[in-house]
Design a protein around this motif. Structure first.
Motif, PDB file in Angstrom:
ATOM      1  N   MET A 187      16.257  -6.240 -21.279  1.00 43.15           N
ATOM      2  CA  MET A 187      14.347  -7.317 -21.791  1.00 43.15           C
ATOM      3  C   MET A 187      14.358  -7.967 -20.014  1.00 43.15           C
ATOM      4  SD  MET A 187      13.601  -7.984 -24.805  1.00 43.15           S
ATOM      5  CE  MET A 187      12.967  -9.206 -24.835  1.00 43.15           C
ATOM      6  N   SER A 188      12.751  -7.687 -20.147  1.00 42.23           N
ATOM      7  CA  SER A 188      11.873  -8.275 -18.881  1.00 42.23           C
ATOM      8  C   SER A 188      10.879  -9.473 -20.110  1.00 42.23           C
ATOM      9  CB  SER A 188      10.134  -7.306 -19.126  1.00 42.23           C
ATOM     10  OG  SER A 188      11.176  -6.130 -18.302  1.00 42.23           O
ATOM     11  N   VAL A 189      11.180 -10.277 -19.136  1.00 40.58           N
ATOM     12  CA  VAL A 189      11.850 -11.916 -18.617  1.00 40.58           C
ATOM     13  C   VAL A 189      10.529 -12.599 -17.427  1.00 40.58           C
ATOM     14  CG1 VAL A 189      13.167 -12.568 -20.604  1.00 40.58           C
ATOM     15  CG2 VAL A 189      13.257 -12.847 -17.645  1.00 40.58           C
ATOM     16  N   PHE A 246       8.851 -14.122 -22.919  1.00 37.24           N
ATOM     17  CA  PHE A 246       9.156 -11.778 -22.681  1.00 37.24           C
ATOM     18  C   PHE A 246       8.080 -11.379 -23.577  1.00 37.24           C
ATOM     19  CE2 PHE A 246      10.133 -12.882 -26.985  1.00 37.24           C
ATOM     20  CZ  PHE A 246       9.936 -12.319 -27.786  1.00 37.24           C
ATOM     21  N   GLU A 247       6.936 -12.494 -23.591  1.00 40.45           N
ATOM     22  CA  GLU A 247       5.536 -11.837 -23.837  1.00 40.45           C
ATOM     23  C   GLU A 247       4.788 -13.088 -23.965  1.00 40.45           C
ATOM     24  OE1 GLU A 247       5.394 -10.069 -27.675  1.00 40.45           O
ATOM     25  OE2 GLU A 247       5.217 -11.823 -29.144  1.00 40.45           O
ATOM     26  N   HIS A 270       4.143  -7.350 -17.719  1.00 36.37           N
ATOM     27  CA  HIS A 270       5.932  -6.706 -16.816  1.00 36.37           C
ATOM     28  C   HIS A 270       5.464  -5.515 -15.641  1.00 36.37           C
ATOM     29  CE1 HIS A 270       8.280  -7.382 -21.706  1.00 36.37           C
ATOM     30  NE2 HIS A 270       7.553  -7.676 -20.798  1.00 36.37           N
ATOM     31  N   ALA A 281      13.185 -10.145 -29.973  1.00 42.29           N
ATOM     32  CA  ALA A 281      13.682 -11.272 -30.037  1.00 42.29           C
ATOM     33  C   ALA A 281      14.259 -11.902 -30.752  1.00 42.29           C
ATOM     34  CB  ALA A 281      12.385 -12.210 -29.144  1.00 42.29           C
ATOM     35  N   LEU A 292      18.575  -8.927 -17.825  1.00 46.12           N
ATOM     36  CA  LEU A 292      17.529  -9.677 -17.500  1.00 46.12           C
ATOM     37  C   LEU A 292      16.503  -8.973 -16.830  1.00 46.12           C
ATOM     38  CD1 LEU A 292      18.408 -13.537 -19.019  1.00 46.12           C
ATOM     39  CD2 LEU A 292      17.469 -10.577 -20.381  1.00 46.12           C
ATOM     40  N   LEU A 304      12.679 -16.008 -24.538  1.00 45.25           N
ATOM     41  CA  LEU A 304      13.171 -15.183 -25.697  1.00 45.25           C
ATOM     42  C   LEU A 304      14.252 -16.082 -25.901  1.00 45.25           C
ATOM     43  CD1 LEU A 304      14.372 -13.308 -25.964  1.00 45.25           C
ATOM     44  CD2 LEU A 304      15.963 -12.308 -23.534  1.00 45.25           C
TER      45      LEU A 304
END
Length: 187
Positions: free
Chosen positions: A8-10, A16-17, A26, A126, A143, A156
């Motif tokens: 996941m991108s954080v 995360f969003e 991102h 999530a 991550l 997240l």
């Protein structure tokens, strides 16, 4: 035994969003996308929640038909198409080819999947990650921390009710400022 891995991108502050499901922050460039492709190409399955599945299914099955996309994106479209997917949804009844639908997360079924031969599995979404975490089904977290502070959005790991001990096994800094933090669950 196959591991279940979160990719996941954080943001630096743990989102995360952003608001309104924004993920435009991102920082996925060719270097990062190529690395992620290498990681995912050895996986044996994508385990998705419904929302993540629908986002992926709306773009990736035909993304490589667009002559404007990058080579790493084109490569990922092929990875996506050939990778079996399991979607966990209470509302979805069926999905396209290579995708099976399960209405509940049954830990014993997931552990049986882990005992099958093949590469590790990646879990995305999530809500599904929270459910897998609650059942102690996640083995590793990868991550991708983006150098941005959002201040608000969806975190997240909000609502986690118990701590998890983790062991740092890898870090990597990409040219765009994203840092991979790879942790294994300490059991």
């Amino acid at each position: 035994m196959r591991k279940i891995v979160v990719h996941m991108s954080v943001s630096l502050d743990g989102f995360f969003e952003g608001p309104d499901r924004d993920i435009g922050w991102h920082r996925v460039d060719d270097e990062l996308h190529t690395f992620v492709n290498e990681q995912l190409s050895g996986m044996s399955a994508f385990l998705f929640g419904r929302v993540t599945h629908e986002l992926m299914a709306d773009f990736w099955p035909t993304a490589d038909r667009d002559p404007e996309i990058s080579a790493p994106m084109r490569e990922f479209a092929g990875i996506y198409r050939r990778m079996p997917r399991i979607v966990f949804s209470r509302t979805l009844e069926e999905a396209e080819w290579a995708t099976s639908v399960r209405h509940e997360v049954h830990p014993e079924d997931i552990r049986a999947l882990q005992r099958q031969p093949g590469g590790d599995m990646t879990v995305g979404g999530a809500d599904l990650i929270r459910t897998f975490r609650r059942h102690d089904l996640i083995d590793e977290y990868r991550l991708y921390v983006n150098p941005v502070l959002l201040g608000r959005g969806r975190q997240l790991f909000d609502g986690a009710d118990t701590p998890s001990d983790l062991r740092l096994v890898e870090t990597r800094t990409f040219g765009n400022g994203v840092v991979l933090l790879r942790h294994e669950v300490a059991r």
